[in-house]
Design an enzyme around this catalytic site. Sequence first.
Site, PDB file in Angstrom:
ATOM      1  N   ASP A 290       0.863  -1.174   0.000  1.00 45.34           N
ATOM      2  CA  ASP A 290       0.000   0.000   0.000  1.00 45.34           C
ATOM      3  C   ASP A 290       0.905   1.231   0.000  1.00 45.34           C
ATOM      4  O   ASP A 290       2.128   1.131   0.135  1.00 45.34           O
ATOM      5  CB  ASP A 290      -0.964  -0.010   1.205  1.00 45.34           C
ATOM      6  CG  ASP A 290      -2.206   0.849   0.922  1.00 45.34           C
ATOM      7  OD1 ASP A 290      -2.155   1.688  -0.003  1.00 45.34           O
ATOM      8  OD2 ASP A 290      -3.223   0.698   1.615  1.00 45.34           O
TER       9      ASP A 290
HETATM   10  C1  BGC Z   1      -5.144   3.081   0.173  1.00 43.79           C
HETATM   11  C2  BGC Z   1      -5.268   2.037  -0.910  1.00 43.79           C
HETATM   12  C3  BGC Z   1      -5.243   2.709  -2.251  1.00 43.79           C
HETATM   13  C4  BGC Z   1      -3.935   3.461  -2.386  1.00 43.79           C
HETATM   14  C5  BGC Z   1      -3.733   4.123  -3.732  1.00 43.79           C
HETATM   15  C6  BGC Z   1      -3.961   4.001  -0.056  1.00 43.79           C
HETATM   16  O1  BGC Z   1      -3.980   5.077   0.799  1.00 43.79           O
HETATM   17  O2  BGC Z   1      -5.057   2.449   1.422  1.00 43.79           O
HETATM   18  O3  BGC Z   1      -6.432   1.289  -0.731  1.00 43.79           O
HETATM   19  O4  BGC Z   1      -5.411   1.783  -3.277  1.00 43.79           O
HETATM   20  O5  BGC Z   1      -3.903   4.459  -1.379  1.00 43.79           O
HETATM   21  O6  BGC Z   1      -4.528   5.218  -3.901  1.00 43.79           O
END
Ligand code: BGC
Length: 755
Positions: A290
């Site tokens: 993530d």
């Molecule tokens: C989130 C993810 C997301 C990623 C990209 C993160 O802050 O937890 O679920 O896909 O950002 O935007």
Amino acid sequence: MRNYLVLTLITCCLLSNCTPKESITNVLISKEDAIEFKIDSILSKMTLEEKIGQTAQRGKSSRVKELPVELKEAVKKGEIGSFLNIMNKDDAKELQRIAMEESPNKIPLIFARDVIHGFKTIFPIPLGQAASFDPNLVQKGARISAIEASTYGIRWTFAPMLDISRDPRWGRIAESAGEDQYLTSIMGEAYIKGFQGDDLSSSTSIAACAKHFVGYGAAEGGRDYNTANINEFSLHNTYLKPFKKAVETNVATLMTGFNDLNGVPVSGNKYLLTEVLRNQWGFDGFVVSDWNSIIEMVPHGFAEDEAAAAGKAANAMLDMEMTSTSYQDNMKNLIEERKFSENQLDEMVRNILRIKFKLGLFDKPYFEPESDVLYAKEHLEAAKEAAKKSMVLLKNKNQILPLSTKKSLAIIGPLADAPHDQLGTWTFDGEKARTITPLTSFKEDGEHPILYSKGLSYSRDKSNKRFNDAIKIAKNSDIIVFFGGEEAILSGEAHSRANLNLPGKQESLISELHKTGKPIVLVLMAGRPITLGNIIDKVDAVLFAWHPGTMGGPAILDILTGKASPSGRLPITWPKEVGQIPIYYNHKNTGRPTIPEEFVQIDSIPIGAWQSSLGNTSHYLDLGYLPQYPFGYGLTYSSFEYCDVKILSNEINENGPIIVSAKITNTGNVIAEEVVQLYFRDMVGSITRPVKELLRFKKIELEPGASKIVDFVFSKDDISFYGLDKKWVVEPGKFKLWVGKHALDQTHELEFVIE
Ligand code: BGC
């Protein structure tokens, strides 16, 4: 089915007594093997820097207009494998051109975006879509999202989110399919099939990403990013199940979470990423971190610096790093210091290239010019259908709904005409200008005389300066339709709430409106259940519309006016008060299960009572043990009768299926849909089992007076559990089954025995 290709092998035959000659052999090899050969060939030509480059995912801030020169240079050197959030099509094309024409090994980039519940055409939030209990509808929505997103060169979405969510304080519950592992698995499968289509290499297919592996939804106190403590049995029997199903559905990628799970942050968890995911499940796609989750293992206190964090993530087999650069900055040293090996890196790159090949990016790296698919008529129709089928009717006193045409309406509330907010969380590309609100729909419909007053300008508004206006129109109308709830920004990532009641002065306004004596229909738009204790007796009907998306207005109009009957069911248990959380239907029993007749209510305790536990079971003195509404609950404009509920055939002891059947009759006056639910309980186990677990469900539509036999088929595997010896088992003994309308419906009970 494996696809076979003809591979022409040219071998050089060197015989001692003959001159060297070439022989040509045609060999049949599978498409999968052909991809592996191609990967071998590319890997053999890649430098260490290029290999590390494939593991890097970068973004560009939307505030920066021009494509930074450093990014272009990095792509040229082969130091970037993927981008997220490049929404300027010319930029995306230019970056891909550099990768394909100027980089050393001409490896295509993969462009990613959070396409969570729609791209331009926005569908209801995932929690709402789960309430439809209709996987076909969910699959269709995901297909449409992929078709729209791929016109921007996006070939990878960070969805579906498969985190089991049992705490509505957690803002991301809006992105989940709720509290149940079976429903989440089925919905996850539907999203993956929709996003990825029949063939991943088709230009409208986008790779799905099952996230967040694993346990992120169990954050302590519902506070985002927080610690998750999940015991080994719950981990396997509940939290991992939807991910296993996703892998079986051929999901292309997985994303790790931000969270610490039982002391080991999941982005550095070797047991989960290597042992479970790769060795046990045979996953052959790739895993992305993530956003910065690898370097966040430093503040977690799991790695002393970013180099150590990179080492832990890479050794666990986390293939690609999102946004942070710990792999890029440290991988070479880690290999030199023998803390990681180039062979392991090759495996990571292999996983990434495999998906790039499967997506057909090597053959067709560029996307088609924009066509007119965005907001296509059939996309809007599907979004309206999804919104309609997601809505849950929670209360309908005196059948106030559907609204009779003769009645005049006072449309009040901060969400009656809030086009941005009805789109919900994670809708970067949805446009409020294309969104139809309930107010617009009622005006266009023209069937009811309407007056409109916002009352509160937004959901958190604490001013009562518009109250008089709202009360005035209420007095001049037959029925008040109040559109309340939460603005979109109050749920989603990093938006946890400690109080779940209607924010701002909404409860006060509803109380004032109640004093007019006019019936109130409350339409709730929110990303999570809202506690209604202070107002539930002041309103006559409650329709939970979630954040319904682009076509929320027309869908709500159809439901309120009876053009369609509500058919959504709750994918989560709805608490009365925050103090009841966690409250979920598939909990374990206690040694002192609640006995309704013996429930001790706080006011029934005599003053000066002597210390005693008699009559007290596992409940709250002040709130009891029941939720406001159970999992699976929802009303319709009709009524359904269940009869002939029986086990039709039972071959489970011969490893065959059990078939359970029930006859369902629409006993009301309108066509409507019913969600027939089958639950089971394993009565005694070597580890304790939940009091109920959803086993199957079917959504059926019936004309008034019509009946249908619903069959449910299941096998031993479906009732097995991960037990004491770390194996999946079905133990001999008694099992109970219930066919019913929701998780607390015990009317139709059956039993069978495993010998
Ligand atoms: C989130 C993810 C997301 C990623 C990209 C993160 O802050 O937890 O679920 O896909 O950002 O935007």
